[in-house]
Write a protein that holds these residues in place. Structure first.
Motif, PDB file in Angstrom:
ATOM      1  N   LYS A 215      59.705  49.474   7.039  1.00 55.57           N
ATOM      2  CA  LYS A 215      58.566  48.803   7.672  1.00 55.57           C
ATOM      3  C   LYS A 215      57.245  49.419   7.198  1.00 55.57           C
ATOM      4  O   LYS A 215      57.178  50.622   6.899  1.00 55.57           O
ATOM      5  N   ARG A 216      56.216  48.573   7.149  1.00 55.31           N
ATOM      6  CA  ARG A 216      54.839  49.021   6.920  1.00 55.31           C
ATOM      7  C   ARG A 216      54.032  48.601   8.154  1.00 55.31           C
ATOM      8  O   ARG A 216      54.048  47.433   8.536  1.00 55.31           O
ATOM      9  N   ILE A 217      53.344  49.550   8.776  1.00 54.04           N
ATOM     10  CA  ILE A 217      52.521  49.251   9.943  1.00 54.04           C
ATOM     11  C   ILE A 217      51.066  49.560   9.602  1.00 54.04           C
ATOM     12  O   ILE A 217      50.732  50.686   9.231  1.00 54.04           O
ATOM     13  N   HIS A 218      50.206  48.553   9.713  1.00 55.99           N
ATOM     14  CA  HIS A 218      48.800  48.684   9.352  1.00 55.99           C
ATOM     15  C   HIS A 218      47.927  48.417  10.591  1.00 55.99           C
ATOM     16  O   HIS A 218      47.821  47.281  11.037  1.00 55.99           O
ATOM     17  N   ASP A 219      47.330  49.440  11.143  1.00 53.27           N
ATOM     18  CA  ASP A 219      46.415  49.312  12.276  1.00 53.27           C
ATOM     19  C   ASP A 219      44.977  49.341  11.756  1.00 53.27           C
ATOM     20  O   ASP A 219      44.518  50.358  11.228  1.00 53.27           O
ATOM     21  N   PHE A 220      44.259  48.241  11.916  1.00 53.50           N
ATOM     22  CA  PHE A 220      42.924  48.088  11.357  1.00 53.50           C
ATOM     23  C   PHE A 220      41.851  48.757  12.222  1.00 53.50           C
ATOM     24  O   PHE A 220      42.058  48.961  13.417  1.00 53.50           O
ATOM     25  N   PRO A 221      40.688  49.065  11.639  1.00 52.01           N
ATOM     26  CA  PRO A 221      39.557  49.544  12.434  1.00 52.01           C
ATOM     27  C   PRO A 221      39.173  48.508  13.492  1.00 52.01           C
ATOM     28  O   PRO A 221      39.359  47.308  13.287  1.00 52.01           O
ATOM     29  N   SER A 222      38.595  48.958  14.600  1.00 51.55           N
ATOM     30  CA  SER A 222      38.328  48.020  15.700  1.00 51.55           C
ATOM     31  C   SER A 222      37.035  48.314  16.464  1.00 51.55           C
ATOM     32  O   SER A 222      36.843  47.816  17.563  1.00 51.55           O
ATOM     33  N   CYS A 223      36.135  49.105  15.863  1.00 49.91           N
ATOM     34  CA  CYS A 223      34.834  49.365  16.492  1.00 49.91           C
ATOM     35  C   CYS A 223      33.744  48.744  15.614  1.00 49.91           C
ATOM     36  O   CYS A 223      33.435  49.254  14.539  1.00 49.91           O
ATOM     37  N   TRP A 224      33.169  47.646  16.086  1.00 48.42           N
ATOM     38  CA  TRP A 224      32.222  46.845  15.305  1.00 48.42           C
ATOM     39  C   TRP A 224      30.787  47.216  15.657  1.00 48.42           C
ATOM     40  O   TRP A 224      30.493  47.513  16.814  1.00 48.42           O
ATOM     41  N   ASP A 225      29.900  47.169  14.648  1.00 46.01           N
ATOM     42  CA  ASP A 225      28.503  47.558  14.892  1.00 46.01           C
ATOM     43  C   ASP A 225      27.708  46.506  15.663  1.00 46.01           C
ATOM     44  O   ASP A 225      26.536  46.717  15.985  1.00 46.01           O
ATOM     45  N   GLY A 226      28.330  45.355  15.957  1.00 43.14           N
ATOM     46  CA  GLY A 226      27.680  44.331  16.757  1.00 43.14           C
ATOM     47  C   GLY A 226      26.720  43.443  15.999  1.00 43.14           C
ATOM     48  O   GLY A 226      26.120  42.528  16.584  1.00 43.14           O
ATOM     49  N   LYS A 227      26.563  43.662  14.674  1.00 37.92           N
ATOM     50  CA  LYS A 227      25.597  42.883  13.892  1.00 37.92           C
ATOM     51  C   LYS A 227      26.192  42.306  12.606  1.00 37.92           C
ATOM     52  O   LYS A 227      26.015  41.119  12.330  1.00 37.92           O
ATOM     53  N   ASN A 228      26.843  43.118  11.820  1.00 39.51           N
ATOM     54  CA  ASN A 228      27.210  42.749  10.456  1.00 39.51           C
ATOM     55  C   ASN A 228      28.664  42.306  10.318  1.00 39.51           C
ATOM     56  O   ASN A 228      29.553  42.879  10.955  1.00 39.51           O
ATOM     57  N   THR A 229      28.890  41.307   9.471  1.00 37.73           N
ATOM     58  CA  THR A 229      30.259  40.887   9.177  1.00 37.73           C
ATOM     59  C   THR A 229      30.811  41.586   7.945  1.00 37.73           C
ATOM     60  O   THR A 229      31.986  41.449   7.626  1.00 37.73           O
ATOM     61  N   ASP A 230      29.968  42.335   7.247  1.00 41.72           N
ATOM     62  CA  ASP A 230      30.397  43.119   6.090  1.00 41.72           C
ATOM     63  C   ASP A 230      29.353  44.196   5.859  1.00 41.72           C
ATOM     64  O   ASP A 230      28.286  44.205   6.490  1.00 41.72           O
ATOM     65  N   SER A 231      29.636  45.131   4.972  1.00 48.53           N
ATOM     66  CA  SER A 231      28.690  46.177   4.615  1.00 48.53           C
ATOM     67  C   SER A 231      28.895  46.505   3.142  1.00 48.53           C
ATOM     68  O   SER A 231      29.870  46.061   2.522  1.00 48.53           O
ATOM     69  N   ALA A 232      27.996  47.268   2.571  1.00 44.88           N
ATOM     70  CA  ALA A 232      28.030  47.521   1.132  1.00 44.88           C
ATOM     71  C   ALA A 232      29.357  48.132   0.686  1.00 44.88           C
ATOM     72  O   ALA A 232      29.888  47.780  -0.374  1.00 44.88           O
ATOM     73  N   ASN A 233      29.910  49.031   1.481  1.00 39.73           N
ATOM     74  CA  ASN A 233      31.199  49.643   1.126  1.00 39.73           C
ATOM     75  C   ASN A 233      32.363  48.996   1.871  1.00 39.73           C
ATOM     76  O   ASN A 233      33.488  49.472   1.810  1.00 39.73           O
ATOM     77  N   HIS A 234      32.085  47.894   2.598  1.00 38.74           N
ATOM     78  CA  HIS A 234      33.076  47.113   3.356  1.00 38.74           C
ATOM     79  C   HIS A 234      33.720  47.925   4.489  1.00 38.74           C
ATOM     80  O   HIS A 234      34.756  47.527   5.014  1.00 38.74           O
ATOM     81  N   ARG A 235      33.083  49.032   4.890  1.00 41.04           N
ATOM     82  CA  ARG A 235      33.694  49.892   5.916  1.00 41.04           C
ATOM     83  C   ARG A 235      32.745  50.278   7.046  1.00 41.04           C
ATOM     84  O   ARG A 235      33.176  50.387   8.192  1.00 41.04           O
ATOM     85  N   THR A 236      31.473  50.524   6.751  1.00 38.95           N
ATOM     86  CA  THR A 236      30.595  51.110   7.766  1.00 38.95           C
ATOM     87  C   THR A 236      30.257  50.152   8.895  1.00 38.95           C
ATOM     88  O   THR A 236      29.799  50.593   9.950  1.00 38.95           O
ATOM     89  N   HIS A 237      30.477  48.844   8.713  1.00 42.98           N
ATOM     90  CA  HIS A 237      30.174  47.884   9.784  1.00 42.98           C
ATOM     91  C   HIS A 237      31.277  47.825  10.830  1.00 42.98           C
ATOM     92  O   HIS A 237      31.065  47.335  11.935  1.00 42.98           O
TER      93      HIS A 237
END
Length: 485
Positions: A381-403
């Protein structure tokens, strides 16, 4: 064992080895090949990367849920890529670049996802998800590679792939140069909706999506600001405002504070080739496609250089959205992009990597950064738990992570300025024969420099749910229900 279709040929390294042996014999050299068992048969994967999971101490730690935790789950059934949607693209990390990933991705959900995907093309496409969720979910394929020549599989998908590629190119060509509507997201601004009001809110959100999509179709090819305002933007403003005013009244019944949706009524128009600011949902934009080198493209078997072997379709691909252990979650904005893991460990290091690998029966005990050898009867099995704390403004960021980032591992809380959204957990289950596991003959596709390192496992998600589905998801999670669609 599930096969991908197409004619499976001798792997590239087998061909090279055969040529090398022939040259040696021609030169009068006697070549003796031995297998010491120190190296896995899988190309580029050392046997030391495989671990018997029964020898690993439990390492999964759960954050203690507080009294106001959002304990529900919302599972979306999008299948296991029965239609054979594979490509080496990544429109999030490498928009416009065909085979920008240099390894194959397995797709479920949105049917159109490729290098040139935009918010508009994703919204217009179909989906494999049973509930109509148009989000795109994709991860690198797993292959079994025994380095042996296998018998021909008579199903040749090359013509089908060419037709699909041409159809996608035709759609992109038609849309090139068209303006796009950019509208504020509504579902992400809603607080928890009382259960008795959910049907009314669902209906309103559905109507918002419908009138917005209808207005999009009315946009002329050439943008004249006055004409567009008069013919499209202002009529849409009135329709959205009327719908949202009804929602305000519904949510503002006695004992409840009304919500001001006025700012969410007005949309704007993005002109062709106009750069979009990060946060409006179309920040990846359309970039001119990079001409691909035919030598770097998949062959009849969906084999890419350095990524050969038989693709293993998962037995199941469970897509479950979960809550926060410390409180309620808010809706994700439409077109939010989220990455899990890091495909370029050799360059970026391990700061963004996660322990993905486990076996059925061990999910809540052990997850490691190496390939697993499971007990008899247990599945890889592969289990992938995604990030879940959003900055409340952006749908993406330059490095695709900081938002959007991970909550604190110890407390489950989001950092100041971030709000909890539903956390996507992707659970992929594979039927890998145990002898293949023991011989180290399965591997994840990767960039060539990563040499199939299991730490480079990763996953991508772009939210294209209708606001109605997203609102239903949030209320299910916040109310503690176990919903499946």
């Amino acid at each position: 064992m599930t096969r991908t279709g197409g004619r499976h040929q001798i792997s590239s390294r087998t061909k090279i080895a055969s040529i090398g042996a022939a040259v040696a014999i021609a030169a009068g050299v006697v070549v003796v090949t031995t297998n010491t068992g120190d190296q896995a048969s899988a190309d580029g994967v050392d046997i030391s990367q495989f671990v018997d999971i029964t020898t690993v101490q439990p390492n999964v730690k759960q954050v203690k849920k507080q009294g106001n935790a959002s304990k529900g789950t919302f599972t979306v059934n999008c299948g296991v890529n029965e239609n054979g949607h594979f490509n080496g693209d990544n429109f999030i990390a490498a928009p416009g670049v065909e085979n920008g990933a240099e390894h194959l991705h397995d797709y479920v959900g949105n049917l159109s996802t490729n290098a040139n995907s935009t918010n508009e093309s994703l919204q217009a496409a179909g989906t494999t998800c049973k509930n109509g969720d148009k989000s795109t979910y994709f991860w690198p394929v797993i292959r079994i590679d025994t380095a042996d020549e296998e018998e021909a599989n008579q199903v040749d998908q090359k013509a089908k792939q060419a037709q699909e590629k041409q159809a996608a190119a035709d759609v992109d060509a038609k849309k090139k140069g068209r303006p796009q509507l950019v509208c504020p997201d509504v579902a992400s601004k809603l607080d928890e909706v009382p259960e008795e009001l959910q049907p009314e809110v669902d209906k309103a959100l559905d109507e918002v999506d419908q009138v917005t999509e209808e207005a999009e179709k009315k946009l002329p090819a050439a943008v004249d600001a006055n004409a567009v305002d008069a013919q499209v933007v202002n009529p849409l403003l009135e329709k959205r405002k009327a719908i949202l005013d009804r929602m305000t009244l519904a949510l503002g019944r006695p004992g409840r504070q009304p919500i001001d949706f006025g700012a969410l009524s007005r949309c704007s128009v993005k002109k062709p080739d106009e750069a979009s600011p990060i946060g409006d949902g179309s920040e990846n934009g359309e970039k001119p496609p990079v001409e691909a080198d035919p030598a770097d493209q998949p062959d009849d078997n969906n084999e890419l250089p350095g990524n050969d072997g038989e693709i293993q379709r998962p037995l199941s691909a469970e897509l479950t959205f979960r809550g926060s252990p410390v409180g309620k979650v808010t809706a994700m904005p439409k077109f939010l992009r989220i990455l899990y893991g890091d495909a370029k460990v050799s360059i970026n290091g391990t700061k963004n990597t996660r322990d993905s690998w486990t076996c059925s029966g061990f999910e809540d005990k052990v997850q490691i950064a190496k390939y697993v050898i499971c007990p008899e009867g247990s599945k890889v099995k592969r289990i992938h738990d995604f990030p879940s704390c959003w900055d409340g403004k952006n749908t993406d960021s330059a490095n695709h992570r900081t938002h959007i980032v991970f909550p604190d591992a110890a407390t489950g809380k989001c950092a100041d300025g971030f709000k909890a959204v539903p956390q996507l957990r992707t659970t992929l289950t594979y039927d890998i024969p145990r002898d293949v596991q023991l011989k180290g003959q399965y591997k994840v596709d990767s960039f060539p420099n990563e040499k199939h390192n299991p730490v480079s496992d990763h996953d991508d998600f772009a939210n294209v749910m209708s606001q109605k589905i997203m609102n239903r998801l949030v209320n299910c999670v916040n109310s503690g229900k176990k919903c499946k669609e």
